[in-house]
Design an enzyme around this catalytic site. Structure first.
Site, short mmCIF file in Angstrom:
data_model
loop_
_atom_site.label_atom_id
_atom_site.label_comp_id
_atom_site.label_asym_id
_atom_site.label_seq_id
_atom_site.Cartn_x
_atom_site.Cartn_y
_atom_site.Cartn_z
N HIS A 34 -2.73 -4.13 8.11
CA HIS A 34 -1.37 -4.62 8.33
C HIS A 34 -1.32 -6.10 7.95
O HIS A 34 -2.36 -6.79 7.89
CB HIS A 34 -0.97 -4.47 9.80
N CYS B 205 1.36 -5.34 4.17
CA CYS B 205 2.70 -5.92 4.09
C CYS B 205 2.59 -7.44 4.09
O CYS B 205 1.61 -8.01 4.59
CB CYS B 205 3.55 -5.48 5.28
#
Length: 421
Positions: free
Chosen positions: A251, A293
């Site tokens: 992430h 991301c």
């Protein structure tokens, strides 16, 4: 094309001097016989799954768009295609994908990655130009470090960039290590389990293994464990290896990516492999791929509406492309460092750019041109007072090659058609 000629901080790069490392498999490399005072942060290619501030996409069954596209492209094109050209194909592949009307565009950052890289060594021989290896001295720059944009006075010297190979040597005994940091579960309850990451990991093991890498997988490491692991690998002897590759599957947000316990700056991934910390990888390519991301924005894309058929770029009439696609940003130096400028002759970055455009501007694609600019700045210039170096940096979301020469070819073809003999 966006070009910045400006300092990005007050730091100066003292560079590092490479000493010859004798091994049983030592081959004659492109640096033999050439003074090797080099920038500290060079030969590094960083691939981000999305642009700053934007999400990247992951299918829980098939994996992420970036990793699956890389595996597909490597499997198909690695036999005869240069690495940065393959990344353009990856960018194009991802730009064709869509999720609920949203797009994704990757960013490729080149930190003085100034040569071509072929995973298939015979292609290196085919593409390389013969060169005479001679001992030369770098240009000396007299830098006033107090200037906002460091002024420098250039002195004469034989350019090193004229005597070194345009391609990274990939002929050592082994390809090198590929480190996969696979982060699936996190202590922070606000972060979801990264379902589908196992698929990415398995695909990478096969794809990178087929390219000859020794693949090591680490799952759900904490921040300290990641730092210790990378530092340990950096301290190993890579003298007989072609390169190093590090892949992070995790992430992320606009500034950080996540270990299993806490976020950290992506610089941690490559910080251990800088020349002053990993001398056996000096002058060798260091490849970093980050699947994460970079924010919570979603790219709605833009529609490309034209007449029937395809436009001049071969794009379908109603195709949708990422909003941040097809941008190339060239910085004269990496973030945090000064950029050198001669009060009389101009900056070494812009002057190198002008010289390369004049000599090869109609023959090579733009990314190759800027790669040669990187090489010239890295090898031909250093400050006289502090012997500091400068390293240009490229950020690219290009999805295809740019040839300025095509314009002239098209003009000539049109003139011939209009005025047949």
């Amino acid at each position: 094309l966006i070009i910045f000629q400006a300092c990005r901080g007050s730091l100066t790069d003292p560079g590092i001097t490479k000493t010859d490392i004798e091994t049983e498999t030592k081959t004659e490399t492109e640096t033999d016989g050439v003074p090797s005072h080099r920038p500290s942060f060079e030969d590094t290619l960083i691939v981000h799954a999305s642009n700053p501030g934007f999400k990247s996409y992951r299918d829980i069954k098939t994996g992420t768009w970036l990793i699956q596209s890389i595996c597909e492209v490597f499997s198909k094109y690695a036999i005869n295609t240069e690495l940065q050209d393959m990344m353009k194909i990856v960018a194009k592949t991802i730009s064709d994908k869509e999720s609920d009307g949203n797009k994704q565009g990757i960013e490729v950052s080149s930190r003085n990655f100034y040569k071509h890289l072929y995973f298939n060594p015979p292609m290196e021989d085919i593409k390389s130009h013969s060169k005479e290896k001679i001992i030369v001295k770098p240009n000396q720059l007299n830098v006033n470090s107090k200037c906002v944009e460091s002024e420098a006075k250039e002195m004469t010297g034989t350019p090193q960039s004229n005597t070194v190979s345009r391609h990274y040597s990939m002929k050592y005994r082994r390809r090198g290590k590929a480190l996969i940091l696979n982060q699936i579960r996190f202590e922070d309850q606000g972060l979801s389990v990264r379902k589908g990451s196992e698929k990415d990991c398995e695909s990478l093991k096969v794809s990178l293994g087929d390219l000859g890498f020794e693949v090591e997988v680490q799952n759900d490491l904490k921040k300290d464990e990641i730092e210790n692991y990378l530092s340990k690998v950096a301290q190993e002897d890579h003298s007989d290896a072609d390169c190093i590759c590090v892949v992070a599957l995790t992430h992320g947000d606009k500034k950080n990516i996540w270990a299993s316990d806490k976020p950290f700056n992506p610089e941690v991934l490559w910080g251990s492999f800088f020349a002053n910390k990993c001398p056996t990888l000096i002058g060798k390519p260091k490849i970093f791929i980050i699947q994460a991301c970079r924010g919570d924005k979603k790219d709605q894309g833009v529609s490309n509406i034209k007449t029937d058929g395809e436009d001049q770029n071969g794009m379908n009439i109603n195709s949708k492309i990422p909003s941040h696609a097809d941008i190339l940003v060239a910085y004269s130096t990496v973030e945090g460092y000064v950029s050198m400028r001669d009060p009389e002759n101009g900056s070494c970055f812009i002057q190198s750019l002008v010289k390369i455009l004049q000599t090869d501007g109609m023959r090579l694609d733009l990314l190759s041109l800027l790669t040669r600019v990187n090489q010239m700045v890295a090898l031909d210039f250093e400050s006289k007072d502090s012997n500091s170096k400068q390293m240009p940096c490229l950020n690219s979301t290009l999805t295809r090659s740019i040839f300025f020469g095509q314009c002239e070819e098209n003009k000539k073809a049109n003139q011939e058609n209009e005025n047949p003999i």
